[in-house]
Design a protein around this motif. Structure first.
Motif, PDB file in Angstrom:
ATOM      1  N   PRO A  29       0.823  -1.215   0.000  1.00 53.19           N
ATOM      2  CA  PRO A  29       0.000   0.000   0.000  1.00 53.19           C
ATOM      3  C   PRO A  29       0.857   1.264   0.000  1.00 53.19           C
ATOM      4  O   PRO A  29       1.958   1.279   0.539  1.00 53.19           O
ATOM      5  N   ASN A  30       0.336   2.286  -0.637  1.00 51.70           N
ATOM      6  CA  ASN A  30       0.972   3.602  -0.634  1.00 51.70           C
ATOM      7  C   ASN A  30       0.428   4.401   0.538  1.00 51.70           C
ATOM      8  O   ASN A  30      -0.701   4.181   0.982  1.00 51.70           O
ATOM      9  N   ASP A  31       1.197   5.353   1.022  1.00 50.65           N
ATOM     10  CA  ASP A  31       0.706   6.244   2.073  1.00 50.65           C
ATOM     11  C   ASP A  31      -0.512   6.994   1.546  1.00 50.65           C
ATOM     12  O   ASP A  31      -0.513   7.488   0.427  1.00 50.65           O
ATOM     13  N   GLY A  32      -1.567   7.070   2.340  1.00 52.01           N
ATOM     14  CA  GLY A  32      -2.773   7.769   1.930  1.00 52.01           C
ATOM     15  C   GLY A  32      -3.562   7.019   0.870  1.00 52.01           C
ATOM     16  O   GLY A  32      -4.437   7.571   0.221  1.00 52.01           O
ATOM     17  N   ASP A  33      -3.263   5.742   0.720  1.00 47.68           N
ATOM     18  CA  ASP A  33      -3.854   4.928  -0.333  1.00 47.68           C
ATOM     19  C   ASP A  33      -5.235   4.431   0.074  1.00 47.68           C
ATOM     20  O   ASP A  33      -5.391   3.813   1.107  1.00 47.68           O
ATOM     21  N   ASN A  34      -6.227   4.705  -0.757  1.00 47.48           N
ATOM     22  CA  ASN A  34      -7.562   4.183  -0.498  1.00 47.48           C
ATOM     23  C   ASN A  34      -7.924   3.078  -1.485  1.00 47.48           C
ATOM     24  O   ASN A  34      -9.074   2.673  -1.567  1.00 47.48           O
ATOM     25  N   GLY A  56     -15.503   9.895  -4.557  1.00 48.52           N
ATOM     26  CA  GLY A  56     -15.392  10.421  -3.206  1.00 48.52           C
ATOM     27  C   GLY A  56     -14.137  11.245  -2.969  1.00 48.52           C
ATOM     28  O   GLY A  56     -13.354  11.517  -3.880  1.00 48.52           O
ATOM     29  N   LYS A  57     -13.969  11.629  -1.721  1.00 48.09           N
ATOM     30  CA  LYS A  57     -12.779  12.375  -1.308  1.00 48.09           C
ATOM     31  C   LYS A  57     -11.546  11.501  -1.548  1.00 48.09           C
ATOM     32  O   LYS A  57     -11.545  10.317  -1.249  1.00 48.09           O
ATOM     33  N   GLY A  58     -10.512  12.066  -2.080  1.00 44.70           N
ATOM     34  CA  GLY A  58      -9.303  11.311  -2.387  1.00 44.70           C
ATOM     35  C   GLY A  58      -9.468  10.448  -3.627  1.00 44.70           C
ATOM     36  O   GLY A  58      -8.888   9.381  -3.724  1.00 44.70           O
ATOM     37  N   SER A  59     -10.263  10.931  -4.584  1.00 43.16           N
ATOM     38  CA  SER A  59     -10.577  10.171  -5.798  1.00 43.16           C
ATOM     39  C   SER A  59      -9.328   9.755  -6.555  1.00 43.16           C
ATOM     40  O   SER A  59      -8.384  10.527  -6.704  1.00 43.16           O
ATOM     41  N   ILE A  60      -9.344   8.544  -7.055  1.00 45.30           N
ATOM     42  CA  ILE A  60      -8.220   8.038  -7.840  1.00 45.30           C
ATOM     43  C   ILE A  60      -8.083   8.774  -9.173  1.00 45.30           C
ATOM     44  O   ILE A  60      -7.036   8.741  -9.796  1.00 45.30           O
ATOM     45  N   VAL A  61      -9.118   9.453  -9.610  1.00 43.68           N
ATOM     46  CA  VAL A  61      -9.005  10.204 -10.867  1.00 43.68           C
ATOM     47  C   VAL A  61      -8.292  11.539 -10.667  1.00 43.68           C
ATOM     48  O   VAL A  61      -7.950  12.211 -11.629  1.00 43.68           O
TER      49      VAL A  61
END
Length: 110
Positions: A29-34, A56-61
């Motif tokens: 996992p990456n830091d801050g990874d959702n 959502g918040k922290g969108s992968i896009v």
């Protein structure tokens, strides 16, 4: 990996690994990874999580998402991924471990 470590899929992979039918399972996992674990433990949970992942918040896009930031940092990618999978875990054998070390040196200057 989006695979949730509490899911039936992960449990099956772990069983196969214990039986010697599967090599190393690498979760990184990456830091801050959702993304890690987002598939959930059921199809419904996975759909909800991926909907949040995209909208959502922290969108992968977002260009600021850790996965997208890491994709831009090729030195980090070569160092972290090759080092972890091919060198530390020797997932592809000793011959390829040496090749991976050479590629890391070439690409990162280390």
């Amino acid at each position: 990996s989006p695979i949730n470590t509490k899911s039936d899929l992960y449990k099956k992979l772990a069983d196969l690994q214990k039986a010697g039918k599967l090599g190393e399972i690498i979760l990184d996992p990456n830091d801050g990874d959702n993304v890690t674990g987002a598939a959930g433990t059921s199809p419904a949970e996975g759909r909800r999580n991926f909907f949040k992942l995209i909208f959502g918040k922290g969108s992968i896009v977002s260009k600021d998402h850790p996965h997208n930031q890491n994709a831009k940092d090729t030195k980090r990618t070569y160092n972290r991924m090759l080092q972890k999978t091919l060198v530390e875990k020797s997932t592809e054998g000793e011959e390829n471990k040496a090749k991976a070390e050479d590629v890391i040196k070439e690409k990162t200057g280390r």
